[in-house]
Design a protein around this motif. Sequence first.
Motif, PDB file in Angstrom:
ATOM      1  N   HIS A 315       0.812  -1.618   0.032  1.00  0.00           N
ATOM      2  CA  HIS A 315       0.527  -0.128  -0.283  1.00  0.00           C
ATOM      3  C   HIS A 315       1.296   1.130   0.028  1.00  0.00           C
ATOM      4  O   HIS A 315       0.162   2.306  -0.763  1.00  0.00           O
ATOM      5  N   PRO A 316       2.178   1.286   1.062  1.00  0.00           N
ATOM      6  CA  PRO A 316       2.784   2.695   0.491  1.00  0.00           C
ATOM      7  C   PRO A 316       3.267   2.931  -0.783  1.00  0.00           C
ATOM      8  O   PRO A 316       3.957   4.178  -1.028  1.00  0.00           O
ATOM      9  N   LEU A 317       3.297   1.895  -0.909  1.00  0.00           N
ATOM     10  CA  LEU A 317       3.952   1.937  -2.272  1.00  0.00           C
ATOM     11  C   LEU A 317       3.410   2.575  -3.379  1.00  0.00           C
ATOM     12  O   LEU A 317       3.579   3.519  -4.610  1.00  0.00           O
ATOM     13  N   LEU A 318       2.020   2.229  -3.418  1.00  0.00           N
ATOM     14  CA  LEU A 318       0.883   2.767  -4.393  1.00  0.00           C
ATOM     15  C   LEU A 318       0.997   4.157  -4.078  1.00  0.00           C
ATOM     16  O   LEU A 318       0.361   5.310  -5.158  1.00  0.00           O
ATOM     17  N   TYR A 319       1.160   5.109  -2.593  1.00  0.00           N
ATOM     18  CA  TYR A 319       0.507   5.938  -2.119  1.00  0.00           C
ATOM     19  C   TYR A 319       1.644   7.012  -2.942  1.00  0.00           C
ATOM     20  O   TYR A 319       1.364   7.943  -3.046  1.00  0.00           O
TER      21      TYR A 319
END
Length: 359
Positions: A315-319
Amino acid sequence: MAAPVSGPRLCNFSANATRRLGQFQESFLWPVLVAEFLVAVAGNGLALHRFRTREPRPWNPAVVFSAQLAVSNLLYALALLPLAAYLHPPKHWRYGAAACRLERFLFACNLLGGVAFLTCISLHRYLGIVHPFFARGHLRPKHAWAASGAGWALAALLAAPTLGFSGLKLPAGPGECSAARPEACTECQGAADPGLLGAYWAYALALAALGGALPLLLSLAAYGALGRAVLRSPSLGAAEKLRVAALVASGVALYAVSYVPYHVTHVLNVDARRRWLERCPHFSSEEQAVRALELGPFLAYQVMRGVMPLATCIHPLLYMAVAPSLSCCTERRGPGDGRRSHQDLPLSSSANSTSKASA
């Protein structure tokens, strides 16, 4: 023909079966959970820091939902640490019955919360692209905060039964817990009483439907409509459309490879345990009891217990990597409006300050 086995020998069969199944958890699962804990805490902590320091207040709805997702991921990651400590050989719960129930509740609540906020992000992106005038005219940060509160309440409500199902399985034998004496160890189980497995299986089915299948269908519908709207837009270049396609594919992939398989294998594993216990009184030897174990559903579920937390790391990579600076724009002319209506596509759930909703 040997008589059915009951009483103390049945306990011995269960202990031997549990020891066989626990070997996989002790050798594989706990180091994976520790690694995922470190990555998820660092990534989601950084995402929250970016939200707090780089996004102007009040946060737009996309940032509100993304921040809630980061909080849910962070709390979920924190629940992995006591689970990893429990599975470290010898598998032994040292923290008491209340902590066992609380750990299982927090694990389930934040898992369901993460799914709820991913679904909110998908639906928000859908409204911003397919119904931009409605989104710009009616969606405000207060609506996103209200939806987030409802998401947390729903996750807590769905996870609440774990407080009743979970509990301790006390040692089956005397002595100090050790790798050589696993029967002297205490277990923290999601359904400690074998008599509850039937009800727990029904509960697992409900979670699979409400926490897996329904969010998947909503997200598929939202991303499908979003993708069609963007790909048909004449104002977007091929590179921008490719980035949108990557974002849509990554959102769908999170469900396809993590949440849905986790729920499916969970249901199958509980059902396999239930069938084994029904047959257990008729086993004539320990070898027969161990051979009757359905290792396929158990191993698949344990693998998904290791794979599924990877979503909190992704998820942080998507952020901050997949979708930042996705400032694709379309130009729409509203009915009776001679002006151009410039719509910033709210595709990004990142904390990047370039991804803002139009005022």
